[in-house]
Write a protein that holds these residues in place. Sequence first.
Motif, PDB file in Angstrom:
ATOM      1  N   UNK A  47       0.769  -1.237   0.000  1.00 34.61           N
ATOM      2  CA  UNK A  47       0.000   0.000   0.000  1.00 34.61           C
ATOM      3  C   UNK A  47       0.797   1.282   0.000  1.00 34.61           C
ATOM      4  N   UNK A  48       2.083   1.202  -0.314  1.00 32.53           N
ATOM      5  CA  UNK A  48       2.931   2.397  -0.261  1.00 32.53           C
ATOM      6  C   UNK A  48       2.500   3.428  -1.299  1.00 32.53           C
ATOM      7  N   UNK A  49       2.366   2.996  -2.549  1.00 32.24           N
ATOM      8  CA  UNK A  49       1.986   3.937  -3.607  1.00 32.24           C
ATOM      9  C   UNK A  49       0.607   4.535  -3.340  1.00 32.24           C
ATOM     10  N   UNK A  50      -0.333   3.707  -2.927  1.00 27.96           N
ATOM     11  CA  UNK A  50      -1.668   4.202  -2.625  1.00 27.96           C
ATOM     12  C   UNK A  50      -1.621   5.278  -1.549  1.00 27.96           C
ATOM     13  N   UNK A  51      -0.894   5.018  -0.471  1.00 28.66           N
ATOM     14  CA  UNK A  51      -0.861   5.948   0.657  1.00 28.66           C
ATOM     15  C   UNK A  51      -0.343   7.324   0.245  1.00 28.66           C
ATOM     16  N   UNK A  52       0.681   7.360  -0.599  1.00 25.54           N
ATOM     17  CA  UNK A  52       1.242   8.649  -1.003  1.00 25.54           C
ATOM     18  C   UNK A  52       0.381   9.327  -2.055  1.00 25.54           C
ATOM     19  N   UNK A  53      -0.130   8.571  -3.026  1.00 26.85           N
ATOM     20  CA  UNK A  53      -0.962   9.184  -4.054  1.00 26.85           C
ATOM     21  C   UNK A  53      -2.314   9.620  -3.509  1.00 26.85           C
ATOM     22  N   UNK A  61     -11.014  10.408  -1.621  1.00 28.38           N
ATOM     23  CA  UNK A  61     -11.157   9.061  -1.081  1.00 28.38           C
ATOM     24  C   UNK A  61     -10.359   8.095  -1.933  1.00 28.38           C
ATOM     25  N   UNK A  62     -10.076   6.925  -1.365  1.00 26.09           N
ATOM     26  CA  UNK A  62      -9.278   5.925  -2.070  1.00 26.09           C
ATOM     27  C   UNK A  62      -9.779   4.536  -1.718  1.00 26.09           C
ATOM     28  N   UNK A  63      -9.559   3.601  -2.652  1.00 27.58           N
ATOM     29  CA  UNK A  63      -9.937   2.208  -2.451  1.00 27.58           C
ATOM     30  C   UNK A  63      -8.704   1.340  -2.675  1.00 27.58           C
ATOM     31  N   UNK A  64      -8.398   0.504  -1.687  1.00 30.46           N
ATOM     32  CA  UNK A  64      -7.282  -0.438  -1.740  1.00 30.46           C
ATOM     33  C   UNK A  64      -7.865  -1.826  -1.985  1.00 30.46           C
ATOM     34  N   UNK A  65      -7.464  -2.463  -3.088  1.00 32.05           N
ATOM     35  CA  UNK A  65      -7.983  -3.787  -3.439  1.00 32.05           C
ATOM     36  C   UNK A  65      -6.818  -4.772  -3.451  1.00 32.05           C
TER      37      UNK A  65
END
Length: 358
Positions: free
Chosen positions: A99-105, A111-115
């Motif tokens: 989840x590193x890229x998701x957390x920074x972007x 809002x964001x969705x992590x799949x």
Amino acid sequence: MNEATLNYVRQHADDDVRQLALRGCKDPEVDLPLALRQIQGRQTARRKLPSWAAIEGVVYPARLSMEQCSSEATARYKAQIVNRQSVNRQLVDLTGGFGVDLAFMAQAFDRAVYVERDAALCTIAETNMPLVCKTPVQIVCADGLDYLRTIDHCNLLYLDPARRDTNGAARMVNGKYVNRRFVALADCTPNVIPIVDDLLNKADTVMLKLSPMLDWRKAVNDLGAGHVAEVHIVAVDNECKELLIIMRREAAPLRIICTDIESGRVDAWSSDDSSVGSSGVQEFRSSDDSAVGSSVGSSGVQEFRSSDDSSVGSSVGSSVGSSGVQEFRSSDDSSVGSSVGSSVGSSGVQEFRSSDDS
């Protein structure tokens, strides 16, 4: 993680994990495998993800996930790319991982969705995201392509297709066994080539993180040249790390952006940037591309090579320009040379190599 395990992690935060494993632990309340993973993970994070390493309570995954995750430097670079978008309401990461890229972007989104299909990684993300990301993140434990079918629309879809052989096949490189890495986009998981239209129907922008070994020209052709807007070839401290492809339904003329992130500095060149000049060559190479060249500007040759590319050379004539050669190499490339003619210019050769490339 129970209190006994947490205390053990704190007490041995700087110790050698191998020695701790051999020594064992007499306290039955300590989950030693979990504790060792956290100690090793945090030690890796101090180098790779320093801001996360400084946060108490971040849980780290198995070693392979730590090795494969983006560094903080490259994740921040991706965040800079998405910050240019005019509308940033929702980000969906279909291959969540650590989840590193998701957390920074996600900092640029409402809002964001992590799949992620790995339940253990989803559990880790549920713990970490509130600590490392201010944007609300929904955690979805599912296959990314299955989840894609449920999406109506989002502003950005992000995918980091797996680039390692899942059957554990290995080969000898520089005296060490390493996992076999794929160099064709079709060999990655998920294979995005058949679903390009689906991705672009669901999102304004699609970002793919790919191996630096990939032949970027073939990848662009495979994905559909009319949809690829940007190709970013990213190096950190002179080591080529990753290839980013930005796709849109109606892409503008293709831009090639070569970036070296060194000590917090980002240097970029673009094939459609007027500052590049009117003569000379930028050359991008990968393991199965033996003779690629194009005339784009006076900055000379920019050459990007991948880890399987052991004997590729470049000959581009007698006058290359003032910047000389920029050569990106990765860890397996021990004997690559470049011949650029009799006059390279005042800057000579800039060569980007990785840690194993002596």
